[in-house]
Write a protein that holds these residues in place. Structure first.
Motif, mmCIF file in Angstrom:
data_model
loop_
_atom_site.group_PDB
_atom_site.id
_atom_site.type_symbol
_atom_site.label_atom_id
_atom_site.label_comp_id
_atom_site.label_asym_id
_atom_site.label_seq_id
_atom_site.Cartn_x
_atom_site.Cartn_y
_atom_site.Cartn_z
ATOM 1 N N LEU A 1 -12.900 -35.718 -0.083
ATOM 2 C CA LEU A 1 -13.418 -34.238 0.128
ATOM 3 C C LEU A 1 -14.824 -34.080 -0.211
ATOM 4 O O LEU A 1 -15.077 -34.236 -1.468
ATOM 5 C CB LEU A 1 -12.241 -33.309 -0.592
ATOM 6 C CG LEU A 1 -12.636 -31.704 -0.542
ATOM 7 C CD1 LEU A 1 -12.558 -31.435 1.091
ATOM 8 C CD2 LEU A 1 -11.932 -31.086 -1.223
ATOM 9 N N ALA A 2 -15.996 -33.661 0.549
ATOM 10 C CA ALA A 2 -17.220 -33.550 0.352
ATOM 11 C C ALA A 2 -17.873 -32.199 0.787
ATOM 12 O O ALA A 2 -18.764 -32.345 1.521
ATOM 13 C CB ALA A 2 -17.806 -34.902 0.287
ATOM 14 N N ALA B 1 -13.044 -40.050 -9.422
ATOM 15 C CA ALA B 1 -13.258 -38.909 -8.463
ATOM 16 C C ALA B 1 -12.136 -38.981 -7.753
ATOM 17 O O ALA B 1 -11.963 -38.393 -6.744
ATOM 18 C CB ALA B 1 -14.198 -39.584 -7.443
ATOM 19 N N GLN B 2 -10.765 -39.001 -8.266
ATOM 20 C CA GLN B 2 -9.307 -38.851 -7.899
ATOM 21 C C GLN B 2 -9.248 -37.199 -8.111
ATOM 22 O O GLN B 2 -9.528 -36.921 -9.414
ATOM 23 C CB GLN B 2 -8.471 -39.471 -8.510
ATOM 24 C CG GLN B 2 -8.683 -41.020 -8.144
ATOM 25 C CD GLN B 2 -7.531 -41.841 -8.869
ATOM 26 O OE1 GLN B 2 -7.555 -41.909 -10.276
ATOM 27 N NE2 GLN B 2 -6.234 -42.479 -8.424
ATOM 28 N N VAL B 3 -8.823 -36.469 -7.070
ATOM 29 C CA VAL B 3 -8.304 -35.043 -7.179
ATOM 30 C C VAL B 3 -7.283 -35.030 -8.168
ATOM 31 O O VAL B 3 -6.255 -35.621 -8.070
ATOM 32 C CB VAL B 3 -8.088 -34.405 -5.928
ATOM 33 C CG1 VAL B 3 -7.753 -32.961 -6.158
ATOM 34 C CG2 VAL B 3 -9.442 -34.628 -5.218
ATOM 35 N N ALA C 1 -12.702 -36.708 -4.392
ATOM 36 C CA ALA C 1 -13.730 -35.572 -3.959
ATOM 37 C C ALA C 1 -14.947 -35.925 -4.866
ATOM 38 O O ALA C 1 -14.823 -36.591 -5.777
ATOM 39 C CB ALA C 1 -13.148 -34.154 -4.425
ATOM 40 N N ALA C 2 -16.104 -35.412 -4.200
ATOM 41 C CA ALA C 2 -17.464 -35.589 -4.887
ATOM 42 C C ALA C 2 -18.350 -34.471 -4.483
ATOM 43 O O ALA C 2 -18.238 -33.802 -3.393
ATOM 44 C CB ALA C 2 -17.840 -36.811 -4.295
ATOM 45 N N ARG D 1 -20.700 -42.104 -4.327
ATOM 46 C CA ARG D 1 -20.485 -43.633 -4.320
ATOM 47 C C ARG D 1 -19.217 -44.122 -5.015
ATOM 48 O O ARG D 1 -18.393 -44.865 -4.504
ATOM 49 C CB ARG D 1 -21.666 -44.190 -5.231
ATOM 50 C CG ARG D 1 -21.824 -45.670 -5.125
ATOM 51 C CD ARG D 1 -22.969 -46.017 -6.111
ATOM 52 N NE ARG D 1 -23.445 -47.625 -5.822
ATOM 53 C CZ ARG D 1 -23.991 -48.235 -6.985
ATOM 54 N NH1 ARG D 1 -24.518 -47.548 -7.823
ATOM 55 N NH2 ARG D 1 -24.000 -49.427 -6.767
ATOM 56 N N ILE D 2 -18.799 -43.506 -5.971
ATOM 57 C CA ILE D 2 -17.437 -43.605 -6.868
ATOM 58 C C ILE D 2 -16.353 -43.387 -5.843
ATOM 59 O O ILE D 2 -15.453 -44.167 -5.734
ATOM 60 C CB ILE D 2 -17.422 -42.932 -8.083
ATOM 61 C CG1 ILE D 2 -18.292 -43.585 -9.042
ATOM 62 C CG2 ILE D 2 -15.994 -43.245 -8.773
ATOM 63 C CD1 ILE D 2 -18.558 -42.892 -10.412
ATOM 64 N N ALA D 3 -16.386 -42.116 -5.125
ATOM 65 C CA ALA D 3 -15.306 -41.743 -4.479
ATOM 66 C C ALA D 3 -15.105 -42.641 -3.307
ATOM 67 O O ALA D 3 -14.172 -43.018 -2.850
ATOM 68 C CB ALA D 3 -15.628 -40.311 -3.987
#
Length: 642
Positions: free
Chosen positions: A373-374, A590-592, A605-606, A632-634
């Motif tokens: 999600l971005a 970056a996990q929701v 998400a990021a 980048r991480i997500a």
């Protein structure tokens, strides 16, 4: 923002008819034709986003054969809107053309200019506005599958898409607008990261040393933050012992300034990952072909000389870098535009896709590995702003925004529907740097924090111009009409063709009435309507603080040169909504996170859609680092985590 002069012609040589070059030259019609225009070439003009848009429209009795355009709209955004609309008008002989999302002013300007020309050609403008355009698109529902689905085609989303692909995933990017870019495309492009190589060109001042020592001496309760403090103390001791005079910086200082700049409300685990990975993300971008200038500067509200400036203006450097990668790998990365994500598809407690609405039907996107999600923040959603604006500001209903029109918080609403935890939604960032007409950042004449001051309508300084963004904006709101002037001199603009941070020359800004120029401070005061005595005193007092002859009355610590060399310049600014710090909660991967503190499987998400990193106030220059670090991480984790 790249401002440029461009002549656009979409006519094919084979369609040109002899004799049409002269205005009003008539071409006879056949009995079966219905005359729509008086054949000839006609002029039209209207206001665009950056100045006048001028057109020359050539018509036969029944067709538009050529449209030439002269404009100064933004490269990569406004210019694309102009090109698209010109093509649609010409091919369809119709004025029933939708504005290009994200480029409303440019769209409106080119349509009005063409309309004026066609009106001069004797056209029934209302009839042309009602003429339908055939879409030529296939209608019906669509279903697609990829390893990773990315929702949102701005900087965070495309960073995630590139990263996911680099980690072996096939990717689909879905974007509700008709273009990629989001707020990244129209950003000022400053990117914060500790960078000893570029910072070695700068000399550490006594006031900057005191800033570091004050941070080290602070009181911190969080265990992780205390480790930053200890690390910084050790780094600082080593710096002093080395005898260096160059500017000191480190990820530890960046972390503590980010934490303190957000009133200790930011999530330490996120700040830790963010600052440690900010410079490596620059190296990653450079490996993809992006170029940065060889110096750093202090961006508005950035608090330190660590902002990196891309070689290309605005966010065009970021977007071209991402898009070039997508183009080279289009067999594995698909981009779907004009398609709005509506809800997540959940199976057995995991997010496995997203249901979307396209122009011609439903679009179902299935993810075999993960969904990112971005979708950005909600700065352009007045209703949502007012719902959550309960802490920092008075009513924001009539406050304009720097954001693109698509920044409406859709992804936050979607995430909340699957029980995602929201945090910091009440923290909305305003800048004191909005254009009085549009609210955008364009037209801002400052080149960096150190060499400019703010004065109000009385010609008097009212705040530390190197302070936090919320501090400066709150002070501005207390001034007459919440209106100020940014004041600089030749040190900021050595020549008239020197450009600001949005690629606009100072001469063009003066010519357009968006900036004022004078050879004396008294004349400048007269032009902008402030008291000359108070104005001159404000500048003189500032200059004494630069010299160290007097302490700055507002406690300012960031200085470089005095404002003492003609020509002098002034540009008007007002408060504007810029960034929403709140959003969905994520962890360091970056996990929701859901309302119970658990990971929502399959959902990452990021970027500005997330909350927690910035606390109550985002440091200037931290957003572009944020979207690249966590994008980048997500992307990587969506492609590889199980």
């Amino acid at each position: 923002m790249k401002k440029f002069r461009k002549i656009l012609s979409l006519a094919l040589a084979g369609l040109m008819i002899a004799g049409l070059a002269a205005c009003g030259t008539k071409t006879p019609t056949t009995p079966t034709e219905t005359a729509t225009f008086k054949a000839g070439t006609y002029d039209g003009e209207a206001d665009g986003f950056h100045g006048k848009i001028k057109v020359k429209v050539t018509v036969t009795a029944t067709e538009i054969t050529d449209i030439k355009v002269e404009h100064t709209e933004t490269e990569g955004l406004g210019d694309k809107a102009v090109e698209k609309i010109v093509e649609m008008v010409k091919v369809n002989t119709s004025l029933k053309v939708d504005a290009v999302t994200g480029a409303t002013y440019s769209s409106k300007g080119i349509l009005e200019a063409i309309t004026a020309a066609l009106k001069a050609a004797g056209a029934d403008v209302e009839k042309l506005k009602a003429k339908e355009i055939a879409s030529g698109e296939t209608k019906g529902d669509v279903e697609k599958t990829a390893d990773v689905i990315v929702i949102g085609g701005g900087g965070a989303g495309l960073a995630a898409a590139v990263s996911a692909h680099q980690n072996g995933a096939k990717v689909i990017v879905v974007e509700k607008m008709s273009r990629l870019g989001g707020n990244t495309m129209i950003s000022g492009s400053a990117y914060n990261a500790a960078d000893s190589s570029r910072q070695s060109a700068l000399t550490m001042t006594a006031l900057e040393k005191q800033t570091v020592e004050n941070i080290i001496a602070g009181t911190y309760e969080d265990a992780l933050v205390k480790t930053w403090q200890e690390t910084l103390k050790k780094e600082w001791t080593e710096y002093l012992a080395s005898g260096k005079t160059t500017l000191f910086d480190s990820p530890s200082l960046h972390k503590l300034q980010t934490y303190l700049g957000g009133d200790k409300k930011g999530t330490p685990e996120l700040i830790d990952v963010f600052a440690d990975n900010a410079y490596p993300a620059i190296e990653w971008l450079e490996s993809l072909g992006m170029e940065f200038k060889d110096y750093v500067f202090t961006v508005l509200g950035g608090l330190w000389n660590r902002a990196h400036k891309p070689e290309k203006p605005l966010g065009t450097g970021f977007m071209e870098t991402y898009e070039n990668y997508l183009e080279k790998n289009k067999a594995d990365i698909e981009v779907i535009l004009d398609t709005t994500a509506k809800e997540f598809i959940v199976k057995d407690g995991a997010v496995v896709g997203v249901a979307c609405e396209g122009k011609n039907g439903k679009v179902t996107l299935n993810a075999t590995k993960g969904v990112v999600l971005a979708t950005g923040g909600f700065g352009a959603n007045v209703e949502m702003r007012n719902e959550y604006n309960t802490v920092l500001w008075p009513d924001l209903t009539n406050v304009k925004t720097t954001n693109h029109t698509g920044a409406t918080g859709d992804g936050i609403v979607m995430a909340e529907a699957v029980d995602a935890k929201l945090m910091g939604m009440e923290y909305i960032q305003l800048l004191p740097m909005g254009d009085p007409v549009t609210g955008s950042l364009s037209g801002n004449i400052e080149q960096g924090v150190q060499n400019r001051i703010f004065v109000n309508k009385e010609g008097v300084r009212f705040v530390d111009e190197g302070a936090r963004r919320d501090t400066m904006t709150k002070a501005l709101m207390e001034q007459t009409d919440a209106y100020m002037w940014v004041i600089v001199d030749k040190n900021s603009y050595p020549t008239g063709d020197t450009k600001n941070n949005f690629n606009e020359t100072i001469d063009d800004l003066v010519a357009a009435g968006r900036a004022f120029k004078a050879d004396t401070l008294e004349d400048l005061a007269k032009q902008i309507g402030v008291d000359p005595v108070a104005f001159v005193k404000s500048v003189e007092d500032f200059n004494k603080a630069v010299d160290g002859a007097a302490k700055d009355e507002f406690g300012r610590t960031l200085f470089d040169k005095k404002i003492d060399t003609a020509p002098f310049y002034a540009g008007a600014r007002v408060p504007t909504v810029h960034h929403t710090m709140g959003g969905v909660s994520i962890n360091a991967n970056a996990q929701v996170i859901d309302a119970n503190g658990n990971v929502i499987k399959g959902l990452y998400a990021a970027g500005e859609v997330t909350g927690g990193l910035h606390g109550t106030n985002r440091l200037g220059g931290n957003a572009l680092a944020d979207i690249n670090v966590f994008g980048r991480i997500a992307g990587k984790n969506a492609a590889t985590m199980k």
